[in-house]
Design an enzyme around this catalytic site. Structure first.
Site, mmCIF file in Angstrom:
data_model
loop_
_atom_site.group_PDB
_atom_site.id
_atom_site.type_symbol
_atom_site.label_atom_id
_atom_site.label_comp_id
_atom_site.label_asym_id
_atom_site.label_seq_id
_atom_site.Cartn_x
_atom_site.Cartn_y
_atom_site.Cartn_z
ATOM 1 N N LYS A 1 15.675 -19.458 -13.261
ATOM 2 C CA LYS A 1 16.320 -18.394 -13.220
ATOM 3 C C LYS A 1 17.458 -18.022 -14.059
ATOM 4 O O LYS A 1 17.459 -17.192 -14.781
ATOM 5 C CB LYS A 1 16.728 -18.036 -11.568
ATOM 6 N N ASN B 1 -1.246 1.803 6.050
ATOM 7 C CA ASN B 1 -0.211 0.591 5.361
ATOM 8 C C ASN B 1 -0.246 -0.303 6.550
ATOM 9 O O ASN B 1 0.276 0.066 7.763
ATOM 10 C CB ASN B 1 1.122 1.136 4.952
ATOM 11 N N GLY B 2 -0.186 -1.626 6.457
ATOM 12 C CA GLY B 2 0.407 -2.570 7.586
ATOM 13 C C GLY B 2 -0.833 -3.412 7.692
ATOM 14 O O GLY B 2 -1.885 -3.350 7.264
ATOM 15 N N GLU C 1 15.340 -17.426 -17.363
ATOM 16 C CA GLU C 1 14.645 -16.629 -17.558
ATOM 17 C C GLU C 1 15.422 -15.059 -17.399
ATOM 18 O O GLU C 1 15.159 -14.232 -18.227
ATOM 19 C CB GLU C 1 13.526 -16.503 -17.018
ATOM 20 N N CYS D 1 0.831 -1.211 -0.049
ATOM 21 C CA CYS D 1 -0.053 -0.091 0.070
ATOM 22 C C CYS D 1 0.802 1.263 -0.050
ATOM 23 O O CYS D 1 2.048 1.199 0.331
ATOM 24 C CB CYS D 1 -0.769 0.063 1.091
ATOM 25 N N TRP E 1 -3.303 -2.377 -1.361
ATOM 26 C CA TRP E 1 -2.944 -3.694 -1.802
ATOM 27 C C TRP E 1 -3.534 -4.642 -0.916
ATOM 28 O O TRP E 1 -3.084 -4.601 0.589
ATOM 29 C CB TRP E 1 -1.426 -4.054 -1.765
ATOM 30 N N GLU F 1 14.246 -24.545 -9.728
ATOM 31 C CA GLU F 1 14.054 -23.162 -9.694
ATOM 32 C C GLU F 1 15.441 -22.455 -10.005
ATOM 33 O O GLU F 1 15.237 -21.325 -10.689
ATOM 34 C CB GLU F 1 13.737 -22.810 -7.997
ATOM 35 N N ARG G 1 4.371 0.369 -6.887
ATOM 36 C CA ARG G 1 4.461 -0.452 -5.804
ATOM 37 C C ARG G 1 3.617 -1.577 -5.900
ATOM 38 O O ARG G 1 3.500 -2.642 -5.330
ATOM 39 C CB ARG G 1 4.320 0.299 -4.301
HETATM 40 C C1 G6P Z 1 5.078 -16.436 -14.938
HETATM 41 C C2 G6P Z 1 5.897 -15.692 -14.083
HETATM 42 C C3 G6P Z 1 6.842 -16.580 -13.163
HETATM 43 C C4 G6P Z 1 5.429 -17.135 -12.057
HETATM 44 C C5 G6P Z 1 4.488 -17.898 -13.075
HETATM 45 C C6 G6P Z 1 3.251 -18.372 -12.376
HETATM 46 O O1 G6P Z 1 5.711 -17.360 -15.712
HETATM 47 O O2 G6P Z 1 7.126 -15.129 -14.967
HETATM 48 O O3 G6P Z 1 7.540 -15.812 -12.143
HETATM 49 O O4 G6P Z 1 6.084 -18.129 -11.533
HETATM 50 O O5 G6P Z 1 4.002 -17.164 -13.989
HETATM 51 O O6 G6P Z 1 2.778 -17.435 -11.757
HETATM 52 P P1 G6P Z 1 1.616 -17.039 -10.645
HETATM 53 O O7 G6P Z 1 1.212 -15.791 -10.677
HETATM 54 O O8 G6P Z 1 0.428 -18.042 -10.900
HETATM 55 O O9 G6P Z 1 2.592 -17.453 -9.339
#
Ligand code: G6P
Length: 616
Positions: free
Chosen positions: A493, A102-103, A496, A2, A76, A489, A27
């Protein structure tokens, strides 16, 4: 997260506030709102779901006065779906006090019950609204005095447990904004005949560079021509203004060059937010508001199918290990895109658990639809409150990780694992998990923020490693048991953000083909904490080393022996085996971030990728 902006001065507050909100848009938020007051006690309020532009549209054409006092907010959602009625500002019953916040107010339920018993009607589902009603209550209970409004806010905050940055205005004293903070940033902007308040300097940097940062438990009375600050226990404080030296772009990222970097460094705080108020340590239990009502359904669940995409799918795979080992529930994980098209066989008392940061991923939504079609209970672990997945599932748990801006998910992944551990305690304690084990996991979870900080402190070592490997043609990533999903994971990374082809394997699979690729030009990242499968993965390390493959190893502090085989070693502190991925993923994020950075990639928005994939 927020955002707050407030203004008091000689100019029209409204355009300044709207502009401030636009500067806070980066944000992430789902709704916004504004209130301005004039000296004749006229109040003008607008709230809107969606972009600030929607709020602006709703204002155009209205008969707005142009007073020089107001506060505004981007929300948010944390309590209650994104909607006009839940958007801030919130007011007391008679619309005399207006609050933006916020919080999270942790004890809002008991405060709300108290107010309801006194006859107060609530108009929103937010935790924030209790603040407005309490302020009104304490204001009415005090004799007239110059500090009456200030004291009413102070008294209110003395009753509150939780985190807040707030700004409050009142019809009764339309010459001031009261602002306060506890663990949620807030600053006062000092201008000439005008002052501002903001949760983030980027909202006001175009108006002034001179600011005062409030400290925790401080409350300020901000007027056109000055301000005073007190601690909540009544001591006045003075502070020298600081000069904002960064430009707006840098301030948005709090000094970090990229959102990804900022979000990695937010991980300790995210863990705290995800567990806040959810662990009952003496009972070794997890209290998870969103699934308490489904307790009986969950007690009967005999099998869990997890669906998610990308990084959320990886979180699902770690969750599978946790649920099977500690809750004894047969669990399997599907790529949501597969689940929707294969013909899953359901048995009695199945649960589909959807994991998603955005709550909008099309394939995951379709998996939920498919499960519902088959009459199966559905649950979500979702970060975005009020998102489609949060609404479409029968029940669920929110991550409370705050908005994630970088396309590559980091802090949201960690929060998914933390929530998975809490869910495991919840399900385990309904079954055979002992009080001691529930307690033990809870205690270790609480330790994690500090342990993550220790890993983050090694950034310089990781930068040196990044320099060595930045031009590698490809990489193999390996892990076992809880860290086998982390190999995936890491590979996501590398692909991507570094654009490096990466092959991920559960380490035991290496000998079935991939080992043929290993030579001195093909490095491996091996996630090898000293856990129950360490000896197994150590043999992979030795096999790679025997073929002269360069090795980056992530292992437990004190493991010196590994240096015989691995050229580069990153250490993580010891924790419970099921929680090691939360620590081991941090160096993976820093390493891939720094490689991408050295290669000059656009890290926050990698090529061809989208943050939220809402199409099939
Ligand atoms: C996209 C994003 C990823 C994410 C995936 C699932 O590929 O680039 O970082 O893990 O979607 O998104 P979600 O919002 O469902 O976690």
């Amino acid at each position: 997260m927020c955002g707050i902006v407030g203004y008091i001065g000689k100019r029209d507050a409204l355009p300044i506030l709207i502009n401030g909100l636009k500067r806070l848009e980066y944000r992430g938020y789902d709704s916004s709102g504004v209130v301005v007051l004039d000296e004749k006690t006229n109040v003008y309020v607008k709230r809107a779901v969606g972009k600030v532009a929607e709020l602006e549209k709703s204002i155009n054409g209205s008969d707005w006065l142009r007073p020089g006092l107001g506060i505004a907010h981007t929300r948010w959602a944390t309590h209650g779906e994104p909607s006009e009625r839940n958007a801030h500002p919130h007011a007391d019953t008679d619309n005399n006090f207006w609050v933006v916040h916020n919080g999270i107010i942790e004890n809002y339920k008991e405060l709300k019950d108290e107010l309801i018993s006194e006859g107060v009607d609530f108009r929103s589902d937010t935790d924030t609204e209790v603040l407005a009603h309490l302020i009104a209550k304490y204001y009415n209970g005090q004799p007239s005095s110059p500090g009456r409004f200030f004291d009413a806010v102070k008294k209110t905050l003395q009753r509150v447990r939780g985190t807040y940055g707030i700004a409050v205005v009142s019809k009764f004293e339309p010459d001031k904004i009261i602002a306060a903070r506890n663990s949620s940033p807030l600053l006062i902007g000092i201008g000439d005949g005008e002052h501002m308040v903001a949760s983030d300097a980027s909202a006001i940097i175009h108006l002034t560079k001179s600011v005062i940062y409030l400290d925790d438990h401080e409350i300020a009375e901000i007027r056109r021509d000055g301000f005073r600050i007190e601690t909540l226990d009544g001591n006045s404080t003075t502070r020298k203004p600081s000069l904002l030296e960064w430009d707006a772009a840098k301030i948005e990222k709090l000094g970090h060059d990229h959102f990804m970097h900022k979000e990695i460094f937010e991980i300790p705080e995210v863990i705290e937010n995800s567990i806040r108020g959810r662990l009952i340590l003496d009972e070794g239990r997890a209290k998870l508001g969103g699934i308490e009502d489904a307790k009986d359904t969950l007690r009967k669940i005999e099998r869990i199918i997890i669906a998610g995409c990308g990084t959320a799918n990886v979180a699902g795979r770690v969750t599978e290990y946790m649920l099977e080992e500690y809750a004894g529930i047969p669990t399997e994980v599907d790529a949501a895109s597969e689940f929707r098209y294969r013909k899953p066989v359901f048995t009695k008392n199945n649960l589909l658990l959807a994991i998603s940061q955005s709550g909008e991923t099309a394939d995951t939504l379709a998996a939920i639809k498919e499960a519902k079609e088959k009459g199966i209970s559905t649950m979500g672990i979702v970060n975005a409150v009020g998102s489609s997945i949060a609404r479409d599932t029968d029940f669920g748990i929110y991550n409370h990780a705050g908005p994630e801006i970088s396309v590559a998910s980091t802090k949201a992944f960690v929060s998914q694992l933390v929530v998975a551990a809490l869910f495991t305690i919840f399900m385990g304690r309904q079954r055979e998990m002992s009080l001691t084990m529930g307690k033990r996991i809870g205690e270790q979870l609480k330790e994690l923020p500090n342990l993550v900080k220790k890993v983050l402190a090694q950034e310089n070592i990781i930068i040196e490693i990044a320099k060595k490997y930045k031009d590698m043609p490809a990489i193999l990533t390996l892990g076992r048991k809880y860290n086998a999903p982390l190999a995936t994971e890491a590979a996501i990374k590398f692909r991507e953000i570094c654009y490096v082809p990466a092959i991920d394997l559960p380490a035991g699979e290496m000998k079935h083909g991939t080992i043929a690729l290993i030579d001195e030009k093909f490095p491996s990242l091996v996630i090898a904490p000293q856990d129950s499968v360490y000896e197994k993965i150590q043999s992979n390390i030795e096999q790679i080393s025997a073929r002269r493959g360069p090795i980056i190893a992530i292992t437990t502090e004190g493991n010196e022996e590994i240096k015989k085989f691995a050229q580069d070693v990153i250490y993580i502190p010891k924790t419970l085996e099921m929680l090691t991925p939360i620590l081991a993923v941090v160096p993976i994020y820093l390493l891939t971030y720094h490689i991408a950075r050295l290669k000059g990639h656009e890290i926050d928005k990698p090529r061809n990728l989208a943050k939220s994939v809402t199409v099939e």
